[in-house]
Each structure stands twice: as structure tokens, then as C-alpha cells.
Design a protein around this motif. Structure first.
Motif, PDB file in Angstrom:
ATOM      1  N   VAL A 146      -8.444   2.075  -2.447  1.00 38.84           N
ATOM      2  CA  VAL A 146      -8.095   3.045  -1.412  1.00 38.84           C
ATOM      3  C   VAL A 146      -8.523   2.506  -0.055  1.00 38.84           C
ATOM      4  O   VAL A 146      -9.439   1.685   0.035  1.00 38.84           O
ATOM      5  CB  VAL A 146      -8.740   4.429  -1.668  1.00 38.84           C
ATOM      6  CG1 VAL A 146      -8.260   5.035  -2.962  1.00 38.84           C
ATOM      7  CG2 VAL A 146     -10.251   4.343  -1.658  1.00 38.84           C
ATOM      8  N   TRP A 147      -7.861   2.965   0.979  1.00 41.42           N
ATOM      9  CA  TRP A 147      -8.171   2.574   2.354  1.00 41.42           C
ATOM     10  C   TRP A 147      -8.303   3.827   3.208  1.00 41.42           C
ATOM     11  O   TRP A 147      -7.607   4.820   2.964  1.00 41.42           O
ATOM     12  CB  TRP A 147      -7.045   1.729   2.953  1.00 41.42           C
ATOM     13  CG  TRP A 147      -6.934   0.357   2.418  1.00 41.42           C
ATOM     14  CD1 TRP A 147      -7.519  -0.776   2.913  1.00 41.42           C
ATOM     15  CD2 TRP A 147      -6.184  -0.065   1.276  1.00 41.42           C
ATOM     16  NE1 TRP A 147      -7.183  -1.861   2.153  1.00 41.42           N
ATOM     17  CE2 TRP A 147      -6.358  -1.453   1.142  1.00 41.42           C
ATOM     18  CE3 TRP A 147      -5.380   0.599   0.348  1.00 41.42           C
ATOM     19  CZ2 TRP A 147      -5.765  -2.189   0.122  1.00 41.42           C
ATOM     20  CZ3 TRP A 147      -4.788  -0.130  -0.672  1.00 41.42           C
ATOM     21  CH2 TRP A 147      -4.985  -1.508  -0.775  1.00 41.42           C
TER      22      TRP A 147
ATOM     23  N   VAL B 176       0.862  -1.182   0.000  1.00 42.40           N
ATOM     24  CA  VAL B 176       0.000   0.000   0.000  1.00 42.40           C
ATOM     25  C   VAL B 176       0.901   1.235   0.000  1.00 42.40           C
ATOM     26  O   VAL B 176       1.849   1.322   0.786  1.00 42.40           O
ATOM     27  CB  VAL B 176      -0.929   0.011   1.240  1.00 42.40           C
ATOM     28  CG1 VAL B 176      -1.724   1.308   1.312  1.00 42.40           C
ATOM     29  CG2 VAL B 176      -1.861  -1.193   1.211  1.00 42.40           C
ATOM     30  N   ALA B 177       0.606   2.160  -0.904  1.00 38.09           N
ATOM     31  CA  ALA B 177       1.357   3.414  -0.984  1.00 38.09           C
ATOM     32  C   ALA B 177       0.669   4.460  -0.109  1.00 38.09           C
ATOM     33  O   ALA B 177      -0.536   4.679  -0.222  1.00 38.09           O
ATOM     34  CB  ALA B 177       1.429   3.901  -2.431  1.00 38.09           C
ATOM     35  N   LEU B 178       1.444   5.073   0.779  1.00 41.12           N
ATOM     36  CA  LEU B 178       0.952   6.153   1.629  1.00 41.12           C
ATOM     37  C   LEU B 178       1.518   7.460   1.099  1.00 41.12           C
ATOM     38  O   LEU B 178       2.737   7.585   0.893  1.00 41.12           O
ATOM     39  CB  LEU B 178       1.415   5.976   3.073  1.00 41.12           C
ATOM     40  CG  LEU B 178       0.993   4.706   3.792  1.00 41.12           C
ATOM     41  CD1 LEU B 178       1.630   4.665   5.176  1.00 41.12           C
ATOM     42  CD2 LEU B 178      -0.522   4.615   3.888  1.00 41.12           C
TER      43      LEU B 178
ATOM     44  N   ALA C  92      -4.051   6.530   1.416  1.00 42.31           N
ATOM     45  CA  ALA C  92      -3.554   5.162   1.248  1.00 42.31           C
ATOM     46  C   ALA C  92      -4.202   4.560   0.001  1.00 42.31           C
ATOM     47  O   ALA C  92      -5.426   4.480  -0.089  1.00 42.31           O
ATOM     48  CB  ALA C  92      -3.886   4.318   2.473  1.00 42.31           C
ATOM     49  N   VAL C  93      -3.357   4.171  -0.962  1.00 40.39           N
ATOM     50  CA  VAL C  93      -3.842   3.568  -2.206  1.00 40.39           C
ATOM     51  C   VAL C  93      -2.996   2.347  -2.531  1.00 40.39           C
ATOM     52  O   VAL C  93      -1.869   2.196  -2.063  1.00 40.39           O
ATOM     53  CB  VAL C  93      -3.791   4.565  -3.398  1.00 40.39           C
ATOM     54  CG1 VAL C  93      -4.678   5.780  -3.136  1.00 40.39           C
ATOM     55  CG2 VAL C  93      -2.377   4.991  -3.711  1.00 40.39           C
TER      56      VAL C  93
ATOM     57  N   ILE D 229      -4.056   2.205   9.157  1.00 35.64           N
ATOM     58  CA  ILE D 229      -4.957   1.949   8.039  1.00 35.64           C
ATOM     59  C   ILE D 229      -6.166   1.193   8.595  1.00 35.64           C
ATOM     60  O   ILE D 229      -6.025   0.289   9.426  1.00 35.64           O
ATOM     61  CB  ILE D 229      -4.271   1.129   6.936  1.00 35.64           C
ATOM     62  CG1 ILE D 229      -3.133   1.941   6.305  1.00 35.64           C
ATOM     63  CG2 ILE D 229      -5.283   0.714   5.859  1.00 35.64           C
ATOM     64  CD1 ILE D 229      -2.366   1.195   5.224  1.00 35.64           C
ATOM     65  N   GLY D 230      -7.349   1.576   8.109  1.00 31.87           N
ATOM     66  CA  GLY D 230      -8.588   0.927   8.541  1.00 31.87           C
ATOM     67  C   GLY D 230      -8.720  -0.468   7.965  1.00 31.87           C
ATOM     68  O   GLY D 230      -8.470  -0.688   6.782  1.00 31.87           O
TER      69      GLY D 230
END
Length: 121
Positions: free
Chosen positions: A106-107, A39-41, A53-54, A118-119
């Protein structure tokens, strides 16, 4: 979804810490491991919601490179440009501006104290 619904969802969401605040780089991306995937932040401290976050995997090439993309504004949208084919993805919902068939997952993400969380789904 209204802003009040977003606030309620963020409060009742289960969260997992993925890195510390000092791991983030302003105006840039860092990649973390979350639930078996990259995941990219993106940390944009001047925004009301400063972290996005994607999915790190580019849907066009399949390469894990989104975290190396450039962040900017295009057509009034906050976007990340994919490094390989230069398509632009909205950070808010992951939709590609050039091709509506492409999207990044997305998150929900937040900074809580010194942790970035992250959720969980």
C-alpha cells in the motif's frame, strides 16, 4: 501509529502526481504507473480518506488484476476482492483476510486540487 502521526507523515511526505481527479471512478479501481509498477487506485468518495493505493499484482496468481476487483465490506473491513481467486484484501493495509501470508503493498495517496498524488518512499 496515531492519527496525529499519520497527519504529520502525510504533510512531510514527498508526492508524485499520477492522474487527475476526473480519471477516478467512484466505487471502482483505476490503474496507474508509479515508480516502475502498476498501482491500483480505489476511489470511495463517502470515506474519510476517499482514495486508496495498493499493488495491482495479485500475490497468488501474479496477474495484474487487483484494479478490476470489487470493493465492499467484509468482517467490518473495507476490502477489494481479487478477481481470479476471490481472496479479500483490506484497503487500509493490504492484508489478506483469508491468508495472513498474502498482502498487497500500500502507498499513501491523496487528492490535492485536481491531482491524485502517491507518496514517494
Amino acid at each position: 501509529m496515531s492519527l496525529s502521526n499519520v497527519a504529520v507523515n502525510l504533510q512531510t511526505q514527498d508526492w508524485q502526481a499520477v492522474c487527475s481527479r476526473q480519471d477516478l471512478v467512484a466505487q471502482s479501481g483505476v490503474v496507474v504507473w508509479f515508480e516502475g509498477r502498476q498501482v491500483a487506485l480505489f476511489y470511495l468518495p463517502e470515506q474519510d480518506m476517499p482514495v486508496f493505493a495498493v499493488d495491482n499484482q495479485d500475490p497468488r496468481s501474479g496477474a495484474n488484476v487487483i484494479g478490476r476487483g470489487l470493493v465492499g465490506h467484509l468482517k467490518g473491513e473495507l476490502v477489494v476482492a481479487a478477481p481470479l481467486y476471490k481472496q479479500h484484501f483490506r484497503l487500509s493495509d493490504g492484508r489478506c483476510l483469508e491468508d495472513s501470508q498474502q498482502a498487497l503493498q500500500v502507498w499513501p495517496v491523496r487528492i490535492r486540487g485536481e491531482q491524485v498524488e502517491i507518496g514517494l518512499a
